[in-house]
Design an enzyme around this catalytic site. Structure first.
Site, PDB file in Angstrom:
ATOM      1  N   ASP A   1      -7.401   4.022  -4.550  1.00  0.00           N
ATOM      2  CA  ASP A   1      -7.552   4.119  -3.362  1.00  0.00           C
ATOM      3  C   ASP A   1      -7.824   5.386  -2.518  1.00  0.00           C
ATOM      4  O   ASP A   1      -9.063   6.239  -4.131  1.00  0.00           O
ATOM      5  CB  ASP A   1      -7.215   3.385  -2.072  1.00  0.00           C
ATOM      6  CG  ASP A   1      -6.945   2.650  -0.762  1.00  0.00           C
ATOM      7  OD1 ASP A   1      -7.992   1.587  -1.195  1.00  0.00           O
ATOM      8  OD2 ASP A   1      -7.614   3.906   0.294  1.00  0.00           O
TER       9      ASP A   1
ATOM     10  N   LYS B   1       0.394  -1.332  -0.192  1.00  0.00           N
ATOM     11  CA  LYS B   1      -0.143  -0.028   0.024  1.00  0.00           C
ATOM     12  C   LYS B   1       0.458   0.954   0.216  1.00  0.00           C
ATOM     13  O   LYS B   1       2.119   1.273   0.455  1.00  0.00           O
ATOM     14  CB  LYS B   1      -1.020   0.088   0.962  1.00  0.00           C
ATOM     15  CG  LYS B   1      -1.893   0.615   1.224  1.00  0.00           C
ATOM     16  CD  LYS B   1      -3.320  -0.433   0.380  1.00  0.00           C
ATOM     17  CE  LYS B   1      -4.591   1.079   0.064  1.00  0.00           C
ATOM     18  NZ  LYS B   1      -5.927   0.380  -0.016  1.00  0.00           N
TER      19      LYS B   1
HETATM   20  P1  NDP Z   1     -13.224   7.498  -2.968  1.00  0.00           P
HETATM   21  O1  NDP Z   1     -11.989   8.795  -2.128  1.00  0.00           O
HETATM   22  O2  NDP Z   1     -13.657   7.072  -3.975  1.00  0.00           O
HETATM   23  O3  NDP Z   1     -13.847   7.352  -1.334  1.00  0.00           O
HETATM   24  C1  NDP Z   1     -13.825   7.839   0.080  1.00  0.00           C
HETATM   25  C2  NDP Z   1     -15.223   8.818   0.104  1.00  0.00           C
HETATM   26  O4  NDP Z   1     -15.346   8.464   2.072  1.00  0.00           O
HETATM   27  C3  NDP Z   1     -14.600   9.892   0.038  1.00  0.00           C
HETATM   28  O5  NDP Z   1     -15.835  11.313  -0.549  1.00  0.00           O
HETATM   29  C4  NDP Z   1     -13.880  10.132   1.575  1.00  0.00           C
HETATM   30  O6  NDP Z   1     -14.238  11.553   1.748  1.00  0.00           O
HETATM   31  C5  NDP Z   1     -15.292   9.488   1.971  1.00  0.00           C
HETATM   32  N1  NDP Z   1     -14.689   9.669   3.348  1.00  0.00           N
HETATM   33  C6  NDP Z   1     -13.783   9.970   4.145  1.00  0.00           C
HETATM   34  N2  NDP Z   1     -13.669   9.418   5.462  1.00  0.00           N
HETATM   35  C7  NDP Z   1     -15.656   9.861   5.731  1.00  0.00           C
HETATM   36  C8  NDP Z   1     -16.155   9.123   6.870  1.00  0.00           C
HETATM   37  N3  NDP Z   1     -15.912   9.527   8.505  1.00  0.00           N
HETATM   38  N4  NDP Z   1     -17.464   9.791   6.223  1.00  0.00           N
HETATM   39  C9  NDP Z   1     -18.435   9.529   5.482  1.00  0.00           C
HETATM   40  N5  NDP Z   1     -17.285   9.399   4.583  1.00  0.00           N
HETATM   41  C10 NDP Z   1     -16.649   9.845   4.624  1.00  0.00           C
HETATM   42  O7  NDP Z   1     -12.255   5.993  -1.921  1.00  0.00           O
HETATM   43  P2  NDP Z   1     -12.227   4.764  -1.997  1.00  0.00           P
HETATM   44  O8  NDP Z   1     -14.160   4.295  -2.407  1.00  0.00           O
HETATM   45  O9  NDP Z   1     -11.602   4.142  -3.442  1.00  0.00           O
HETATM   46  O10 NDP Z   1     -12.483   4.205  -1.133  1.00  0.00           O
HETATM   47  C11 NDP Z   1     -13.135   3.797   0.165  1.00  0.00           C
HETATM   48  C12 NDP Z   1     -13.056   2.519   0.776  1.00  0.00           C
HETATM   49  O11 NDP Z   1     -13.110   1.481  -0.231  1.00  0.00           O
HETATM   50  C13 NDP Z   1     -11.728   2.576   1.606  1.00  0.00           C
HETATM   51  O12 NDP Z   1     -11.512   2.651   2.453  1.00  0.00           O
HETATM   52  C14 NDP Z   1     -10.719   1.978   0.433  1.00  0.00           C
HETATM   53  O13 NDP Z   1      -9.460   1.282   1.346  1.00  0.00           O
HETATM   54  C15 NDP Z   1     -11.746   0.827   0.367  1.00  0.00           C
HETATM   55  N6  NDP Z   1     -11.155   0.341  -1.311  1.00  0.00           N
HETATM   56  C16 NDP Z   1     -11.159   0.440  -1.987  1.00  0.00           C
HETATM   57  C17 NDP Z   1     -10.999  -0.241  -3.429  1.00  0.00           C
HETATM   58  C18 NDP Z   1     -10.972   0.512  -4.468  1.00  0.00           C
HETATM   59  O14 NDP Z   1     -10.663   0.353  -5.534  1.00  0.00           O
HETATM   60  N7  NDP Z   1     -11.095   2.120  -4.557  1.00  0.00           N
HETATM   61  C19 NDP Z   1     -10.528  -1.531  -2.933  1.00  0.00           C
HETATM   62  C20 NDP Z   1     -11.389  -1.666  -1.196  1.00  0.00           C
HETATM   63  C21 NDP Z   1     -11.385  -0.903  -0.878  1.00  0.00           C
HETATM   64  P3  NDP Z   1     -13.143  12.907   2.018  1.00  0.00           P
HETATM   65  O15 NDP Z   1     -12.004  11.999   1.134  1.00  0.00           O
HETATM   66  O16 NDP Z   1     -13.375  14.227   1.908  1.00  0.00           O
HETATM   67  O17 NDP Z   1     -13.001  11.412   3.706  1.00  0.00           O
HETATM   68  O1  2IT Z   2      -7.715  -1.516  -0.385  1.00  0.00           O
HETATM   69  C1  2IT Z   2      -7.753  -2.466  -2.216  1.00  0.00           C
HETATM   70  O2  2IT Z   2      -7.727  -3.456  -2.430  1.00  0.00           O
HETATM   71  C2  2IT Z   2      -7.353  -1.326  -3.687  1.00  0.00           C
HETATM   72  N1  2IT Z   2      -7.652  -0.350  -2.691  1.00  0.00           N
HETATM   73  C3  2IT Z   2      -7.295  -1.472  -5.094  1.00  0.00           C
HETATM   74  C4  2IT Z   2      -5.411  -2.411  -4.808  1.00  0.00           C
HETATM   75  C5  2IT Z   2      -5.482  -2.727  -5.801  1.00  0.00           C
HETATM   76  O3  2IT Z   2      -4.189  -3.036  -6.697  1.00  0.00           O
HETATM   77  O4  2IT Z   2      -6.189  -2.638  -7.188  1.00  0.00           O
END
Ligand code: NDP
Ligand code: 2IT
Length: 444
Positions: free
Chosen positions: A164, A124
């Protein structure tokens, strides 16, 4: 293995890295029985070798804003374990990013990637850069400066970063452009690429879709499905968007999304054009959900609160770590929720998980449920290697099958007294493959 002793050592070595401690503790608790029953693991001291990252890189990221002011951010890459494949895992750009958060995420990624059955190790990275309010050019200059350091340690057979929080298609594009310029190579060094330059169909939706496919498998074990269910989702980013889309397709009604400013309650459900509006909100660089309520009169904005107080059948936390605590869990349980499935990484606190599991509702950890994102990254790597593109149906079919397989592994290793402990199942299944590979590879 003595979990308390290991945790005391870890806490002493890395004081204050609370998220990292939390993630390690959860895994060790789940695997200790299997670990202790197989003395070959202890002989090779697998546990000490697993909880320590292979390497942790930190670097300076200087960049110039549109007014000509010079800024400095910190950049990181934690390469945790590459026993089963090249390092793989996302990059997070968010002001809260620090080494503890990246070590927790990198550690979780080892087991998640192992569960996908694809050959990917765990890593990461990211930066404390805040994309909020930055212009396109500022984001580009930051990404270019970030890659000027990162390119020294990544490669399509070495370490393959992706998105992420705060890193989506735009940021991957700017980083890929700089990497291509530096190396003179057009290679699959990043995933989540645009479809015209090496990306895979379905990758943007994959994490959210995967969460819903996994939840559907869990529901099927109690003879249930999404049809007619009320669903609470948190976040409004990449993962939340994909999850809302798939729930709506399967006949469920999503009534909440949330941002750092509060949550939206939409009594009519979030579907159709409302889902596309989430994308616009996210792209606005403002990071607030409030405008949704101004756009759609069936909804209201609840400031400064989490959506877990809303009555729902299924809860999908898709925003960030530790966003669902003990009080939230109590509310969900007393409102008759039957299933909590983690879309984000570690969104439920240990106390919340304890309560949810004791209440006998269905609970699944992010490392199993959200593995569809990185799995589809693995499918993107496979397509890049073959220099071929699969169509949407092909990728989606493979993603769906991988999520079914992960569910099966959780059931296989987590079945206890007629119920399934998905935390235990995911941790043991993910661990065994990596630990056995480490045994085969010797002390390296
Ligand atoms: P994004 O940046 O697309 O979205 C995250 C969103 O959540 C942002 O809008 C952020 O706003 C908001 N957020 C942060 N803190 C809070 C809170 N306390 N309450 C409500 N909303 C909040 O990120 P992703 O959708 O990619 O990631 C979301 C989660 O999923 C993370 O934990 C990530 O590690 C996980 N994940 C992502 C993957 C991917 O492929 N993208 C894969 C697997 C897991 P702000 O930035 O203003 O805080
Ligand atoms: O938390 C996760 O699994 C991710 N943000 C996606 C990682 C990836 O390599 O696609």
């Amino acid at each position: 293995m003595d979990v308390n002793q290991i945790m005391t050592g870890l806490t002493k070595r890395y004081p204050g890295e609370v998220e990292y401690h939390q993630a390690v503790h959860e895994v060790l608790e789940s695997i200790q029985e299997v670990y202790n029953a197989n003395p070959q693991f202890e002989s090779a001291n697998i546990v000490d070798r697993l909880i320590e990252p292979d390497r942790t890189l930190s670097f300076k990221v200087p960049w110039v804003d549109d007014e000509g002011k010079v800024h400095v951010n910190r950049g990181y890459r934690v390469q945790f374990n590459n026993a089963i494949g090249p390092y793989k895992g996302g990059l997070r750009f968010h002001p809260s990013v620090n080494i503890s958060i990246l070590k927790f995420l990198g550690f979780e990624q080892i087991f998640k990637n192992s569960l996908t059955t694809l050959p990917m190790g765990g890593a990461k990275g990211g930066s404390d850069f805040d994309p909020k309010g930055k212009s396109n050019n500022e984001v580009m200059r930051f990404c270019q400066s970030f890659m000027l350091e990162l390119w020294k340690v990544v490669g399509s057979e070495t370490d393959v970063p992706a998105g992420d929080i705060g890193v989506g298609g735009r940021e991957i594009g700017y980083m890929f452009g700089m990497h291509k310029k530096l190396t003179h190579e057009h290679t699959g060094v990043l995933t989540g690429k645009g479809i015209n330059w090496g990306g895979s169909l379905v990758r943007p939706e994959a994490t959210g879709f995967g969460v819903v496919y996994f939840t559907n498998e869990m529901l099927a074990t109690i003879g249930e499905s999404f049809k007619g269910k009320t669903v609470a989702v948190s976040g409004f980013g990449n993962v939340a968007w994909g999850a809302v889309k798939k729930v709506a397709e399967l006949g469920g009604k999503v009534v909440t999304i949330s941002g750092p400013d509060g949550y939206i309650y939409d009594k009519d459900g979030i579907s159709g054009e409302k889902i596309e509006f989430m994308l616009e909100l996210r792209a606005s660089n403002e990071d607030i959900v409030r405008p949704y309520a101004e756009e759609f009169p069936s909804s209201e904005f609840v400031a400064g609160k989490h959506p877990w107080e809303v009555k729902c059948d299924i809860a999908l936390p898709c925003a960030t770590q530790n966003e669902l605590n003990k009080d939230d869990a109590e509310k969900l349980i007393s409102n008759g929720c039957i299933c909590v499935c983690e879309g984000a990484n570690m969104p439920c606190t240990p106390e919340a998980i304890h309560l949810l599991q004791n209440s006998k509702l269905l609970f699944a950890p992010g490392k199993a449920a959200n593995a569809g994102g990185v799995a589809t990254s693995g499918l993107e790597m496979a397509q890049n290697s073959m220099k071929l593109n699969w169509n949407r149906e092909e990728v989606d079919m493979r993603l769906h099958q991988i999520m079914r397989n992960i569910h099966e592994s959780c059931v296989r290793y987590g079945k206890t007294n007629g119920t399934v402990d998905y935390v235990k199942g995911a941790n043991i299944a993910g661990f065994l493959k990596v630990a056995n590979a480490m045994l085969d590879l010797g002390i390296v």
